[in-house]
Design an enzyme around this catalytic site. Structure first.
Site, PDB file in Angstrom:
ATOM      1  N   ASP A  19       0.843  -1.198   0.000  1.00  0.00           N
ATOM      2  CA  ASP A  19       0.000   0.000   0.000  1.00  0.00           C
ATOM      3  C   ASP A  19       0.882   1.252   0.000  1.00  0.00           C
ATOM      4  O   ASP A  19       1.685   1.441   0.905  1.00  0.00           O
ATOM      5  CB  ASP A  19      -0.894  -0.038   1.256  1.00  0.00           C
ATOM      6  CG  ASP A  19      -1.715   1.236   1.411  1.00  0.00           C
ATOM      7  OD1 ASP A  19      -1.928   1.941   0.392  1.00  0.00           O
ATOM      8  OD2 ASP A  19      -2.125   1.530   2.553  1.00  0.00           O
ATOM      9  N   ASN A  21      -0.293   4.540  -0.212  1.00  0.00           N
ATOM     10  CA  ASN A  21      -0.869   5.809   0.248  1.00  0.00           C
ATOM     11  C   ASN A  21      -1.603   5.722   1.585  1.00  0.00           C
ATOM     12  O   ASN A  21      -2.371   6.614   1.942  1.00  0.00           O
ATOM     13  CB  ASN A  21      -1.815   6.375  -0.826  1.00  0.00           C
ATOM     14  CG  ASN A  21      -2.975   5.424  -1.103  1.00  0.00           C
ATOM     15  OD1 ASN A  21      -3.009   4.321  -0.560  1.00  0.00           O
ATOM     16  ND2 ASN A  21      -3.910   5.845  -1.918  1.00  0.00           N
ATOM     17  N   ASP A  23      -4.068   3.926   2.754  1.00  0.00           N
ATOM     18  CA  ASP A  23      -5.500   3.656   2.939  1.00  0.00           C
ATOM     19  C   ASP A  23      -5.760   2.196   3.335  1.00  0.00           C
ATOM     20  O   ASP A  23      -6.914   1.773   3.420  1.00  0.00           O
ATOM     21  CB  ASP A  23      -6.316   4.040   1.699  1.00  0.00           C
ATOM     22  CG  ASP A  23      -5.973   3.188   0.491  1.00  0.00           C
ATOM     23  OD1 ASP A  23      -5.040   2.347   0.587  1.00  0.00           O
ATOM     24  OD2 ASP A  23      -6.623   3.346  -0.558  1.00  0.00           O
ATOM     25  N   ASP A  27      -1.837  -1.250  -3.820  1.00  0.00           N
ATOM     26  CA  ASP A  27      -2.179  -0.512  -5.035  1.00  0.00           C
ATOM     27  C   ASP A  27      -1.057  -0.594  -6.065  1.00  0.00           C
ATOM     28  O   ASP A  27      -0.005  -1.193  -5.812  1.00  0.00           O
ATOM     29  CB  ASP A  27      -2.505   0.948  -4.686  1.00  0.00           C
ATOM     30  CG  ASP A  27      -1.472   1.539  -3.742  1.00  0.00           C
ATOM     31  OD1 ASP A  27      -0.272   1.471  -4.078  1.00  0.00           O
ATOM     32  OD2 ASP A  27      -1.853   2.029  -2.648  1.00  0.00           O
ATOM     33  N   ASP A  96      -5.406 -10.530 -15.693  1.00  0.00           N
ATOM     34  CA  ASP A  96      -6.371 -11.588 -15.414  1.00  0.00           C
ATOM     35  C   ASP A  96      -7.599 -11.309 -16.269  1.00  0.00           C
ATOM     36  O   ASP A  96      -8.204 -10.238 -16.153  1.00  0.00           O
ATOM     37  CB  ASP A  96      -6.721 -11.541 -13.911  1.00  0.00           C
ATOM     38  CG  ASP A  96      -7.054 -12.902 -13.350  1.00  0.00           C
ATOM     39  OD1 ASP A  96      -7.840 -13.615 -13.987  1.00  0.00           O
ATOM     40  OD2 ASP A  96      -6.534 -13.233 -12.273  1.00  0.00           O
ATOM     41  N   ASP A 197      -9.479 -16.648 -16.142  1.00  0.00           N
ATOM     42  CA  ASP A 197     -10.260 -17.150 -15.011  1.00  0.00           C
ATOM     43  C   ASP A 197     -11.306 -18.182 -15.460  1.00  0.00           C
ATOM     44  O   ASP A 197     -12.041 -17.925 -16.424  1.00  0.00           O
ATOM     45  CB  ASP A 197     -10.967 -15.943 -14.376  1.00  0.00           C
ATOM     46  CG  ASP A 197     -11.521 -16.243 -13.006  1.00  0.00           C
ATOM     47  OD1 ASP A 197     -10.714 -16.553 -12.110  1.00  0.00           O
ATOM     48  OD2 ASP A 197     -12.745 -16.158 -12.829  1.00  0.00           O
ATOM     49  N   GLU A 253      -7.153 -21.080 -16.415  1.00  0.00           N
ATOM     50  CA  GLU A 253      -7.435 -21.738 -15.144  1.00  0.00           C
ATOM     51  C   GLU A 253      -8.436 -22.850 -15.441  1.00  0.00           C
ATOM     52  O   GLU A 253      -9.549 -22.589 -15.887  1.00  0.00           O
ATOM     53  CB  GLU A 253      -8.029 -20.765 -14.125  1.00  0.00           C
ATOM     54  CG  GLU A 253      -8.197 -21.422 -12.767  1.00  0.00           C
ATOM     55  CD  GLU A 253      -9.156 -20.682 -11.853  1.00  0.00           C
ATOM     56  OE1 GLU A 253      -8.999 -20.773 -10.632  1.00  0.00           O
ATOM     57  OE2 GLU A 253     -10.087 -20.017 -12.354  1.00  0.00           O
ATOM     58  N   HIS A 330      -4.064 -17.322  -4.742  1.00  0.00           N
ATOM     59  CA  HIS A 330      -4.965 -16.574  -3.865  1.00  0.00           C
ATOM     60  C   HIS A 330      -6.219 -17.358  -3.485  1.00  0.00           C
ATOM     61  O   HIS A 330      -7.027 -16.858  -2.704  1.00  0.00           O
ATOM     62  CB  HIS A 330      -5.369 -15.276  -4.571  1.00  0.00           C
ATOM     63  CG  HIS A 330      -6.180 -15.545  -5.802  1.00  0.00           C
ATOM     64  ND1 HIS A 330      -5.668 -16.222  -6.893  1.00  0.00           N
ATOM     65  CD2 HIS A 330      -7.467 -15.291  -6.112  1.00  0.00           C
ATOM     66  CE1 HIS A 330      -6.606 -16.357  -7.809  1.00  0.00           C
ATOM     67  NE2 HIS A 330      -7.710 -15.794  -7.360  1.00  0.00           N
ATOM     68  N   ASP A 331      -6.404 -18.546  -4.065  1.00  0.00           N
ATOM     69  CA  ASP A 331      -7.580 -19.364  -3.734  1.00  0.00           C
ATOM     70  C   ASP A 331      -7.235 -20.519  -2.799  1.00  0.00           C
ATOM     71  O   ASP A 331      -8.121 -21.287  -2.427  1.00  0.00           O
ATOM     72  CB  ASP A 331      -8.177 -19.992  -5.003  1.00  0.00           C
ATOM     73  CG  ASP A 331      -8.841 -18.968  -5.907  1.00  0.00           C
ATOM     74  OD1 ASP A 331      -9.301 -17.925  -5.401  1.00  0.00           O
ATOM     75  OD2 ASP A 331      -8.901 -19.218  -7.123  1.00  0.00           O
TER      76      ASP A 331
END
Ligand code: ISL
Ligand code: CA
Length: 558
Positions: A19, A21, A23, A27, A96, A197, A253, A330-331
């Site tokens: 990150d 900035n 928040d 990003d 993706d 995907d 995928e 990520h899954d």
């Protein structure tokens, strides 16, 4: 044309990478800041999980607009800068492509919903219900019915993942052209290609028939929605009209794709895709309905793992298919927690799994944090962020009558959030991921487990990843050579030979947290030379080879 098969690919799940900035959300500028880190690691390509405008119910995989960057991640200028800065370092960006569904906020869907006579209605699957129930008995990937009801038109629409991810109708030629336009837009910008995907789900049974109509309740419709014959027709068209016009990489995928399917998708003669991910290693221990299918969850053994691994390696080679080789994404749970040992042998097992992934036939992928051996972060219920987890908690209780505390413990273990906690950069607040409040909990172990520490230590997991990437590149046999498995029945170690007309490499990896022995008496393996290993001590070849827990070695055979 570039030979994409020999590349090394690093997956970024942007929300949790870096990150810039404050928040609390990773990003694009944050990624730019870390390009030198990635360059030092030695990767060739970044696969960026979706950064488009999204409703964020499925964190980027529910796309509102494919031509805009999610403002949480930055602007199109930031994206162009990322592309340019990456290029300066010799790194390409893979986007993706989520083409099985859009979100319900996409303009196509909004028009379709607003006006049943709009041409966009046919871009999706709208159907009448059957006696007050959805049009068929299909169960969604995430549990519950695959259909969402529209009270206005009194019709249902197909949503095979979250209820806001609306399945696209690939039968519609204008819809397909719309997807191809999106692809051209990004390829013209100079991206390296696409990870696609659930691309094997784009064609459904023409009549949307019930799955096992005689059975009660919802059924997962695998044969009716995955790897249908027409998927190949569409991919060939996509290849003809778009992909073949660019020098680009394509990775599909393959959700629950079998070996025959993957061969068809990736065989050069098919003119479809270059490589595909399969799920079989990650399905070990799961019931047929996946990670939360508590009725059939079971313990798997190393032999089960080996069997799947070896069968994919040999069959792809025999039949001319090609896989993207990965152990985490990520899954899935963190690979050290899933396939290794995230306690006593965290370092050793992280290295062993790295060595395995980089010495197999297939193009190796690394998922952010894997290179420092990040482990699952157990989360309490109020810390869950993933729709699938939150929904499965309800489904387990309501449809399957599982008591709440058991449902919680099942979710805790398999939750995709386990691998979505922020990248651990250093020992500063929030692991150096953000100066603000992170959108998801940071694994509290970051004081001892972070990239900065690993960068300093010659024996670290990170150093080992760098060395292993360099090792793979130095030995093209690891990419192109044949794969022959040995000692198939050995209960702890994976043993194989990679060979071409220049080199013959012999790989042994102990996948267990015990010492083990492998007997090479009466074989023609004699006095090979050690060229690479997870453990640094001198390890001469012995006829009865002893391997320490999670030790891996590569010898050169004469
Ligand atoms: O993680 C899964 C459920 O347990 C998988 O079945 C997953 O849904 C499947 O791999 C498809 O994944 C892809 O499409 C999904 C998205 O949620 C995943 O993040 C993405 O990788 C829907 O777009
Ligand atoms: Ca941010």
């Amino acid at each position: 044309m570039t030979n994409w098969k020999e590349k090394v690919i690093y997956q970024i799940w942007p929300r949790s990478f870096n990150d810039s900035n404050g928040d609390g959300i990773g990003d694009l500028v944050g990624i730019i800041e870390k390009l030198d880190y990635l360059k030092r690691l030695g990767i060739d390509l970044i696969w960026l999980s979706p950064v488009y405008l999204s409703s964020n119910k499925d964190y980027g995989y529910d796309i509102d607009d494919y031509y805009h960057i999610n403002p949480e991640f930055g602007t199109m200028e930031d994206f162009d800068k990322l592309l340019e800065e990456a290029k300066l370092r010799g790194i390409g960006i893979i986007m993706d492509l989520v083409a099985n569904h859009t979100s319900d906020q996409h303009e196509w869907f909004k028009k379709a919903l607003d006006d049943p006579s709009s041409p966009y209605r046919d871009y999706y699957f709208f159907r009448k219900g059957k006696e007050g129930s959805p049009p068929n008995n299909w169960m969604s990937f995430f549990g519950g019915s695959s259909w969402t009801y529209d009270a206005k038109s009194k019709e249902y629409y197909l949503t095979q993942f979250t209820p806001n991810q609306c399945d696209l109708n690939w039968e519609n030629v204008n819809m397909r052209q719309g997807i191809y336009d999106i692809m051209r837009f990004w390829l013209d910008k100079g991206i390296a290609g696409f990870r696609m995907d659930v691309i094997n789900a784009i064609s459904k049974d023409e009549e949307l028939r019930d799955k096992d109509p005689d059975k009660k309740g919802l059924q997962f419709p695998a044969e009716l929605t995955l790897n249908r014959p027409k998927t190949h027709t569409y991919l060939q068209e996509m290849n003809r009209e778009v992909l073949s016009k660019y020098d680009c990489i394509t990775i599909g995928e393959g959700a629950l794709a079998g070996q025959e399917d993957v061969v068809r998708y990736t065989h050069p003669d098919s003119k479809e895709l270059q490589m595909m991910f399969h799920f079989d290693l990650h399905m070990l221990g799961c019931g047929s309905l996946g990670r939360y299918d508590f009725r059939k969850l079971y313990r798997w053994r190393i032999l089960d793992f080996k069997k799947v691994l070896i069968s994919w390696q040999t069959e792809m080679q025999k039949q001319g298919g090609w896989i993207g080789s990965y152990l985490s994404n990520h899954d899935q749970r963190r690979q050290v927690s899933l396939f290794g040992d995230d306690k006593k042998f965290r370092r050793e097992s992280a290295k062993a799994l790295c060595l395995l992934n980089f010495t197999l036939r297939g193009t190796p992928f690394i998922y952010q944090g894997e290179e420092i051996g990040m482990v699952d972060c157990p989360l309490r219920q109020h810390e869950w962020r993933d729709y699938e987890a939150i929904n499965a908690y309800e489904v387990l209780q309501q449809m399957m009558h599982v008591p709440a505390f058991i449902a919680r413990s099942i979710i805790k273990k398999a939750n995709r959030d386990n691998a979505r906690t922020p990248m651990q950069w250093n020992a500063m607040k929030n692991a150096g991921f953000t100066t603000g409040k992170p959108w998801i909990k940071v694994n509290p172990n970051y004081m001892q487990l972070n990239a900065e520490d690993d960068e300093k230590h010659p024996e670290s997991i990170l150093t080992f990843y760098r060395d292993t990437i360099a090792f793979r590149k130095k030995h093209p046999v690891l990419t192109w050579g044949s794969f022959t498995s040995l000692c198939d029945a050995h209960k702890k170690a994976v043993v194989y030979i990679r060979e071409d007309n220049k080199e013959k490499l012999f790989v042994l990896i102990n996948m267990s947290n015990n010492h083990t022995k492998i007997n090479f008496k009466n074989t023609n393996i004699k006095a090979p030379r050690l060229i690479y290993s997870t453990h640094k001590e001198e390890r001469p070849f012995e006829e009865i080879m002893k391997l320490a827990p999670f030790e891996g070695r590569v010898y050169e055979l004469n």
